[in-house]
Scaffold this active site. Structure first.
Site, PDB file in Angstrom:
ATOM      1  N   ASP A  68      29.867  67.836  28.608  1.00 27.22           N
ATOM      2  CA  ASP A  68      29.470  66.397  29.201  1.00 27.22           C
ATOM      3  C   ASP A  68      30.702  65.408  28.600  1.00 27.22           C
ATOM      4  O   ASP A  68      31.060  64.351  29.489  1.00 27.22           O
ATOM      5  CB  ASP A  68      28.117  65.953  28.610  1.00 27.22           C
ATOM      6  N   ASP A 143      27.025  54.814  28.484  1.00 28.12           N
ATOM      7  CA  ASP A 143      26.466  53.692  27.708  1.00 28.12           C
ATOM      8  C   ASP A 143      27.739  52.839  27.086  1.00 28.12           C
ATOM      9  O   ASP A 143      28.534  53.383  26.897  1.00 28.12           O
ATOM     10  CB  ASP A 143      25.531  54.194  26.754  1.00 28.12           C
ATOM     11  N   ARG A 153      25.255  46.304   6.327  1.00 29.04           N
ATOM     12  CA  ARG A 153      23.779  46.083   6.495  1.00 29.04           C
ATOM     13  C   ARG A 153      23.329  46.066   8.061  1.00 29.04           C
ATOM     14  O   ARG A 153      24.339  46.194   8.925  1.00 29.04           O
ATOM     15  CB  ARG A 153      23.602  44.764   5.576  1.00 29.04           C
ATOM     16  N   THR A 183      19.515  59.869  29.456  1.00 26.66           N
ATOM     17  CA  THR A 183      19.306  61.049  28.627  1.00 26.66           C
ATOM     18  C   THR A 183      20.125  61.484  27.579  1.00 26.66           C
ATOM     19  O   THR A 183      20.171  62.502  26.742  1.00 26.66           O
ATOM     20  CB  THR A 183      19.173  62.310  29.686  1.00 26.66           C
ATOM     21  N   TYR A 185      22.259  58.999  24.285  1.00 30.03           N
ATOM     22  CA  TYR A 185      21.842  58.303  22.878  1.00 30.03           C
ATOM     23  C   TYR A 185      20.777  57.581  23.183  1.00 30.03           C
ATOM     24  O   TYR A 185      19.741  57.419  22.207  1.00 30.03           O
ATOM     25  CB  TYR A 185      23.179  57.174  22.651  1.00 30.03           C
TER      26      TYR A 185
END
Length: 283
Positions: A68, A143, A153, A183, A185
């Site tokens: 992928d 994404d 932080r 499908t 992250y």
């Protein structure tokens, strides 16, 4: 004569034996392979070595040999030209790949006979703006992710949809995903699974530090705006986990549906739900 780009993942096909077998098949079927110049030289096919732009813009289709990750990289490069991709799995999970290596030549024969379809997959476009100047832009098939560094932080990110305030995410980051990326992250961060040809945009916070932060699904016509709202945050924007850029205080990221699509060649009538069970069910 067909012009066919062949893009191998040299980490998965280290001796290039798989690539050589594909190139041999193409030559035997009156086709001209388009290869990366370095790969062509290693294989002794210097005459078929081409510049990257020519491979993606002039090929009738691209054969991507890998997993992928290989497909995601090839997809971004093909997108401006609309070049279709035939994805061959040399990896493991393979949500995007169409066939395994033992099916490749039967499948190529089908393609040459016209026995295939082309599936369009929505992509995203992201623009990073600093002091009202666009600094960099990305496109993604899976994404766009804003995430904190290893020792920073939690992130504080203001999110808007079409200038409407959504939330200030106190989290490890935010994932903006396509249905294809649902499908990936996004799923591991608790996002929904979306049928891959449906056109929506998924907003999913990563490890939110509140009880009410959940994924939000918006339409492909919406524009998402993310603002880095606090100083001294070690944040990065990454595209399909492969490209990155360091973000600063007051940077603004605009994310929307791209005008470009990834075109995947399909030779099998694979059911998406069968694929889900096969890939995500523990054996």
């Amino acid at each position: 004569m067909k012009k066919v780009g062949v893009i191998p993942n040299i980490n998965k096909d280290k001796d290039l034996e798989v690539t050589k077998s594909v190139v041999k098949w193409l030559l035997e079927h009156d086709s001209e392979p388009y290869l990366n110049e370095i790969v062509a030289s290693k294989m002794g096919y210097d005459e078929y070595g081409k510049k990257s732009t020519d491979i993606y813009s002039k090929s009738d289709f691209i054969i991507a040999l890998g997993g992928d990750g290989t497909i995601l990289n090839v997809a971004r490069l093909c997108a401006p030209f609309g070049t279709p991709i035939f994805a061959v799995n040399l990896g493991h999970l393979g949500f995007l790949t169409e066939v395994d290596m033992n099916e490749v030549f039967v499948s190529l024969d089908k393609i040459y006979k016209g026995e295939y379809t082309v599936e369009k997959r929505m992509m995203l476009e992201a623009n990073v703006v600093k002091n009202d100047i666009e600094i960099i832009n990305f496109r993604a098939l899976n994404d766009i992710v804003i995430t904190r560094g290893a020792f920073s932080r939690m992130a504080r990110i203001n999110a808007y949809v079409n200038n409407n305030y959504v939330d200030t995410y106190l989290a490890d980051g935010v994932i903006i995903a396509t249905p294809t990326g649902s499908t990936a992250y996004s799923l591991s961060a608790g996002g929904p699974i979306v049928y891959p040809t449906v056109e929506v945009i998924i907003i999913t916070p990563i490890c939110p530090h509140t009880l009410y932060s959940r994924s939000i699904i918006v339409s492909p016509d919406d524009v998402i705006r993310l603002e880095i709202s606090e100083e001294n945050q070690d944040l990065m924007i990454t595209t399909d986990g492969q490209q990155g850029y360091k973000l600063d205080y007051r940077d603004i990221i605009y994310i929307k549906k791209s005008n470009e699509y990834t075109n995947l060649i399909r030779v099998k009538n694979t059911n998406f739900f069968d694929l889900l069970r096969d890939k995500l069910t523990e054996r």
